[in-house]
Design a protein around this motif. Structure first.
Motif, PDB file in Angstrom:
ATOM      1  N   ALA A 175       0.838  -1.204   0.000  1.00  0.00           N
ATOM      2  CA  ALA A 175       0.000   0.000   0.000  1.00  0.00           C
ATOM      3  C   ALA A 175       0.874   1.256   0.000  1.00  0.00           C
ATOM      4  O   ALA A 175       0.583   2.220  -0.713  1.00  0.00           O
ATOM      5  CB  ALA A 175      -0.929  -0.011   1.201  1.00  0.00           C
ATOM      6  N   ARG A 176       1.951   1.249   0.781  1.00  0.00           N
ATOM      7  CA  ARG A 176       2.857   2.413   0.794  1.00  0.00           C
ATOM      8  C   ARG A 176       3.558   2.579  -0.541  1.00  0.00           C
ATOM      9  O   ARG A 176       3.740   3.703  -1.031  1.00  0.00           O
ATOM     10  CB  ARG A 176       3.880   2.273   1.904  1.00  0.00           C
ATOM     11  CG  ARG A 176       3.336   2.654   3.263  1.00  0.00           C
ATOM     12  CD  ARG A 176       4.410   2.580   4.271  1.00  0.00           C
ATOM     13  NE  ARG A 176       4.879   1.183   4.276  1.00  0.00           N
ATOM     14  CZ  ARG A 176       5.465   0.582   5.280  1.00  0.00           C
ATOM     15  NH1 ARG A 176       5.710   1.238   6.371  1.00  0.00           N
ATOM     16  NH2 ARG A 176       5.831  -0.666   5.218  1.00  0.00           N
ATOM     17  N   LEU A 177       3.970   1.476  -1.151  1.00  0.00           N
ATOM     18  CA  LEU A 177       4.619   1.538  -2.461  1.00  0.00           C
ATOM     19  C   LEU A 177       3.669   2.124  -3.500  1.00  0.00           C
ATOM     20  O   LEU A 177       4.043   3.018  -4.267  1.00  0.00           O
ATOM     21  CB  LEU A 177       5.079   0.142  -2.886  1.00  0.00           C
ATOM     22  CG  LEU A 177       5.596   0.007  -4.317  1.00  0.00           C
ATOM     23  CD1 LEU A 177       6.960   0.684  -4.443  1.00  0.00           C
ATOM     24  CD2 LEU A 177       5.676  -1.450  -4.717  1.00  0.00           C
ATOM     25  N   LEU A 178       2.431   1.634  -3.513  1.00  0.00           N
ATOM     26  CA  LEU A 178       1.456   2.129  -4.479  1.00  0.00           C
ATOM     27  C   LEU A 178       1.119   3.595  -4.224  1.00  0.00           C
ATOM     28  O   LEU A 178       0.944   4.364  -5.169  1.00  0.00           O
ATOM     29  CB  LEU A 178       0.196   1.264  -4.449  1.00  0.00           C
ATOM     30  CG  LEU A 178       0.381  -0.184  -4.911  1.00  0.00           C
ATOM     31  CD1 LEU A 178      -0.907  -0.962  -4.748  1.00  0.00           C
ATOM     32  CD2 LEU A 178       0.855  -0.233  -6.344  1.00  0.00           C
ATOM     33  N   GLN A 179       1.038   3.997  -2.956  1.00  0.00           N
ATOM     34  CA  GLN A 179       0.751   5.397  -2.635  1.00  0.00           C
ATOM     35  C   GLN A 179       1.862   6.303  -3.163  1.00  0.00           C
ATOM     36  O   GLN A 179       1.598   7.348  -3.757  1.00  0.00           O
ATOM     37  CB  GLN A 179       0.604   5.575  -1.129  1.00  0.00           C
ATOM     38  CG  GLN A 179       0.315   7.013  -0.726  1.00  0.00           C
ATOM     39  CD  GLN A 179       0.149   7.170   0.769  1.00  0.00           C
ATOM     40  OE1 GLN A 179       0.254   6.207   1.525  1.00  0.00           O
ATOM     41  NE2 GLN A 179      -0.118   8.379   1.201  1.00  0.00           N
ATOM     42  N   LYS A 180       3.095   5.894  -2.965  1.00  0.00           N
ATOM     43  CA  LYS A 180       4.232   6.692  -3.431  1.00  0.00           C
ATOM     44  C   LYS A 180       4.232   6.823  -4.951  1.00  0.00           C
ATOM     45  O   LYS A 180       4.370   7.917  -5.498  1.00  0.00           O
ATOM     46  CB  LYS A 180       5.528   6.071  -2.949  1.00  0.00           C
ATOM     47  CG  LYS A 180       6.763   6.878  -3.298  1.00  0.00           C
ATOM     48  CD  LYS A 180       8.010   6.162  -2.871  1.00  0.00           C
ATOM     49  CE  LYS A 180       8.659   5.698  -4.128  1.00  0.00           C
ATOM     50  NZ  LYS A 180       9.877   4.993  -4.032  1.00  0.00           N
ATOM     51  N   GLU A 181       4.035   5.709  -5.628  1.00  0.00           N
ATOM     52  CA  GLU A 181       4.086   5.731  -7.089  1.00  0.00           C
ATOM     53  C   GLU A 181       2.885   6.478  -7.687  1.00  0.00           C
ATOM     54  O   GLU A 181       3.046   7.216  -8.654  1.00  0.00           O
ATOM     55  CB  GLU A 181       4.160   4.304  -7.640  1.00  0.00           C
ATOM     56  CG  GLU A 181       5.440   3.584  -7.288  1.00  0.00           C
ATOM     57  CD  GLU A 181       6.699   4.246  -7.828  1.00  0.00           C
ATOM     58  OE1 GLU A 181       6.632   4.945  -8.859  1.00  0.00           O
ATOM     59  OE2 GLU A 181       7.753   4.073  -7.198  1.00  0.00           O
ATOM     60  N   LEU A 182       1.701   6.280  -7.106  1.00  0.00           N
ATOM     61  CA  LEU A 182       0.529   7.014  -7.603  1.00  0.00           C
ATOM     62  C   LEU A 182       0.692   8.510  -7.390  1.00  0.00           C
ATOM     63  O   LEU A 182       0.305   9.309  -8.251  1.00  0.00           O
ATOM     64  CB  LEU A 182      -0.747   6.516  -6.918  1.00  0.00           C
ATOM     65  CG  LEU A 182      -1.316   5.203  -7.417  1.00  0.00           C
ATOM     66  CD1 LEU A 182      -2.472   4.753  -6.526  1.00  0.00           C
ATOM     67  CD2 LEU A 182      -1.789   5.321  -8.854  1.00  0.00           C
TER      68      LEU A 182
END
Length: 111
Positions: free
Chosen positions: A10-17
Motif C-alpha cells: 500500500a505504501r509503495l502504491l501510494q508513493k508511485e501514484l
C-alpha cells in the motif's frame, strides 16, 4: 505476516501514484492532486486510493477525469512497479474530504 505485506505494498502504491499524479497535474496549473491514503485488499487484487484535490471545488471534475483514465494510470503504475509486483491491482479512486470536514468544524467552533 499478511498485514505487513499489505502495508508495504500500500505504501509503495501510494508513493508511485502520487508521483504519477504529480507529473500529470504539472500540465494543469492551479490544481494539485495528492494521494492521502491507500488500502489494498488481502489478495492484493484491488487498491483503493483516497485523493485530496486542491482547490476542493474541482474535486468531482478531477475524480471523473481520473476514473475515465484509470486504465492508462494502471498501465503507468505497472511500468513503475513491474519488478516489485507480479499482478498490478485494480485501481479505485475516492475523494478524501477529511480536510474539508476539519475546516467546517473549525468554522463552527469559531462561531
Amino acid at each position: 505476516m499478511q498485514e505487513t505485506r499489505q502495508n508495504k505494498i500500500a505504501r509503495l502504491l501510494q508513493k508511485e501514484l502520487s508521483l504519477i499524479f504529480q507529473q500529470q497535474t504539472r500540465a494543469t496549473h492551479g490544481t494539485m492532486v495528492s494521494v492521502t491514503r491507500t488500502k489494498i485488499s488481502p489478495d492484493l487484487s484491488i487498491c483503493t486510493a483516497y485523493l485530496s484535490v486542491f482547490p476542493s471545488e474541482k474535486g468531482e471534475e478531477i475524480l471523473t477525469n481520473i476514473n475515465a483514465n484509470t486504465k492508462s494510470i494502471r498501465y503507468e503504475l505497472g511500468t513503475r512497479v513491474r519488478n516489485q509486483l507480479r499482478i498490478i491491482p485494480e485501481l479505485r479512486f475516492f475523494i478524501d474530504d477529511s480536510l474539508d470536514y476539519i475546516e467546517h468544524i473549525d468554522e463552527l467552533l469559531k462561531k
